[in-house]
Design an enzyme around this catalytic site. Sequence first.
Site, PDB file in Angstrom:
ATOM      1  N   SER A  16      -0.915 -57.025 -23.227  1.00  0.00           N
ATOM      2  CA  SER A  16      -0.573 -56.030 -24.250  1.00  0.00           C
ATOM      3  C   SER A  16      -0.063 -56.651 -25.546  1.00  0.00           C
ATOM      4  O   SER A  16       0.583 -55.984 -26.342  1.00  0.00           O
ATOM      5  CB  SER A  16       0.440 -55.016 -23.708  1.00  0.00           C
ATOM      6  OG  SER A  16       1.620 -55.672 -23.350  1.00  0.00           O
TER       7      SER A  16
ATOM      8  N   THR B 117       5.422 -55.189 -25.393  1.00  0.00           N
ATOM      9  CA  THR B 117       5.590 -55.873 -26.676  1.00  0.00           C
ATOM     10  C   THR B 117       6.442 -57.123 -26.566  1.00  0.00           C
ATOM     11  O   THR B 117       7.422 -57.129 -25.817  1.00  0.00           O
ATOM     12  CB  THR B 117       6.340 -54.896 -27.622  1.00  0.00           C
ATOM     13  OG1 THR B 117       5.607 -53.694 -27.687  1.00  0.00           O
ATOM     14  CG2 THR B 117       6.561 -55.492 -28.990  1.00  0.00           C
TER      15      THR B 117
ATOM     16  N   THR C 243       2.377 -56.649 -30.856  1.00  0.00           N
ATOM     17  CA  THR C 243       1.882 -55.847 -29.730  1.00  0.00           C
ATOM     18  C   THR C 243       0.483 -55.309 -30.017  1.00  0.00           C
ATOM     19  O   THR C 243       0.074 -55.187 -31.179  1.00  0.00           O
ATOM     20  CB  THR C 243       2.833 -54.656 -29.473  1.00  0.00           C
ATOM     21  OG1 THR C 243       2.476 -54.007 -28.265  1.00  0.00           O
ATOM     22  CG2 THR C 243       2.785 -53.637 -30.592  1.00  0.00           C
TER      23      THR C 243
ATOM     24  N   ARG D 245      -3.211 -44.963 -34.473  1.00  0.00           N
ATOM     25  CA  ARG D 245      -1.813 -44.778 -34.048  1.00  0.00           C
ATOM     26  C   ARG D 245      -1.020 -46.060 -34.339  1.00  0.00           C
ATOM     27  O   ARG D 245      -1.456 -47.159 -34.026  1.00  0.00           O
ATOM     28  CB  ARG D 245      -1.759 -44.454 -32.568  1.00  0.00           C
ATOM     29  CG  ARG D 245      -0.341 -44.304 -31.994  1.00  0.00           C
ATOM     30  CD  ARG D 245       0.193 -45.598 -31.396  1.00  0.00           C
ATOM     31  NE  ARG D 245       1.391 -45.410 -30.590  1.00  0.00           N
ATOM     32  CZ  ARG D 245       2.089 -46.396 -30.052  1.00  0.00           C
ATOM     33  NH1 ARG D 245       1.714 -47.648 -30.237  1.00  0.00           N
ATOM     34  NH2 ARG D 245       3.162 -46.152 -29.326  1.00  0.00           N
TER      35      ARG D 245
ATOM     36  N   THR E  79      11.069 -52.832 -26.992  1.00  0.00           N
ATOM     37  CA  THR E  79       9.798 -52.766 -26.299  1.00  0.00           C
ATOM     38  C   THR E  79       9.774 -51.446 -25.525  1.00  0.00           C
ATOM     39  O   THR E  79      10.817 -50.859 -25.273  1.00  0.00           O
ATOM     40  CB  THR E  79       9.595 -53.980 -25.361  1.00  0.00           C
ATOM     41  OG1 THR E  79       8.359 -53.829 -24.651  1.00  0.00           O
ATOM     42  CG2 THR E  79      10.725 -54.131 -24.365  1.00  0.00           C
ATOM     43  N   GLY E  80       8.577 -50.992 -25.178  1.00  0.00           N
ATOM     44  CA  GLY E  80       8.480 -49.708 -24.491  1.00  0.00           C
ATOM     45  C   GLY E  80       7.682 -48.725 -25.321  1.00  0.00           C
ATOM     46  O   GLY E  80       6.918 -49.122 -26.212  1.00  0.00           O
TER      47      GLY E  80
HETATM   48  N1  GLY Z   1       6.331 -50.667 -28.341  1.00  0.00           N
HETATM   49  C1  GLY Z   1       4.980 -50.803 -28.621  1.00  0.00           C
HETATM   50  C2  GLY Z   1       4.285 -49.576 -28.944  1.00  0.00           C
HETATM   51  O1  GLY Z   1       4.700 -48.511 -28.538  1.00  0.00           O
HETATM   52  O2  GLY Z   1       3.292 -49.644 -29.605  1.00  0.00           O
END
Ligand code: GLY
Length: 322
Positions: free
Chosen positions: A82, A182, A200, A210, A233-234
């Site tokens: 990712s 991330t 990320t 997005r 992150t998340g």
């Molecule tokens: N934290 C990475 C994302 O939601 O794109």
Amino acid sequence: MRSKTSTCRVHRTLLLALSALASCAGALPTAPLPTRPLVLSTWPFGQTANDLALAVLQKGGSRLDAVETGIREIERLSSDGSVGLGGRPNAAGYPQLDACIMDGPQHRAGSVAGVEGIVHPITAARRVMEATKHVMLVGEGARWFALEQGVEAVDTKDLAAKKDAWVARARDPKVDRAGHDTIALLVLDADGHIAGGCSTSGAGGKLPGRVGDSPILGAGLYVDDEVGAAGATGIGENVMRYCATFLIVERMRQGLTPQQACEEVVHRIARVDPKGYALDICFIALDKQGRYGAAASNQMFPYAIATSAGSEVQKVAAVTAR
Ligand code: GLY
């Protein structure tokens, strides 16, 4: 009059003598472990990035070189699936990458979002910071700029093969299509200055265009050279609606430790958000004194820490709901 250097030398000798005395007698605290330089990053793969970043600093490289070098390696490896071009493709089957970099002194920053076919978006973000008067470039413009700056790229037509691979993979029920991990990496250098970066591919299957929290300053990353820094992150949507890393740094400014500030912001978001603690968000933070911490809303969160004393992965349990 005694010179500043010789005064420092006398102080240092005195401190060493006191510290030796303390360790013999057990009467006084021993000298603290060296906390600078310090590198902190998200997830176990962060350890690879930390070690490279620390090596850059130990060889006399700058904190920005350290941030960029560490994150580039994770982009290159795409090991967790990712970060980088090997990361999670969007709903149309193409990875669109987000990254940012921030330097404490002068509060400088650069960011790219929704960029396709750029091997090292962290480098593109640094070029935005250093070679333009802007802070953020997106999509085609970000790609055009990165190409013009000589940042390594692949032909976006090649991404069609990726789409096929992704569609094949997406049919496998064992594959987690939604998760994303991330890398956020924070550096406190030997002089006490701070820098950070974030990179990320974002959420797998996201709508084309997005943009998540990672390239947004104050959301996925925030650095303030007076106080400290935080990274996230998340699920980006649950971070960016609360300016979470900005909030963590501001809570540290008000006196909380990095650990307390990370936890406090998870609780604050959970208190307001309809999802409660089911947010899938995790934070790391460090301050000018070399203290650090991490918190997660609803999962065990491993993160990586490196100093001259050692490099390791630590874990923090999800916060206890209030
Ligand atoms: N934290 C990475 C994302 O939601 O794109």
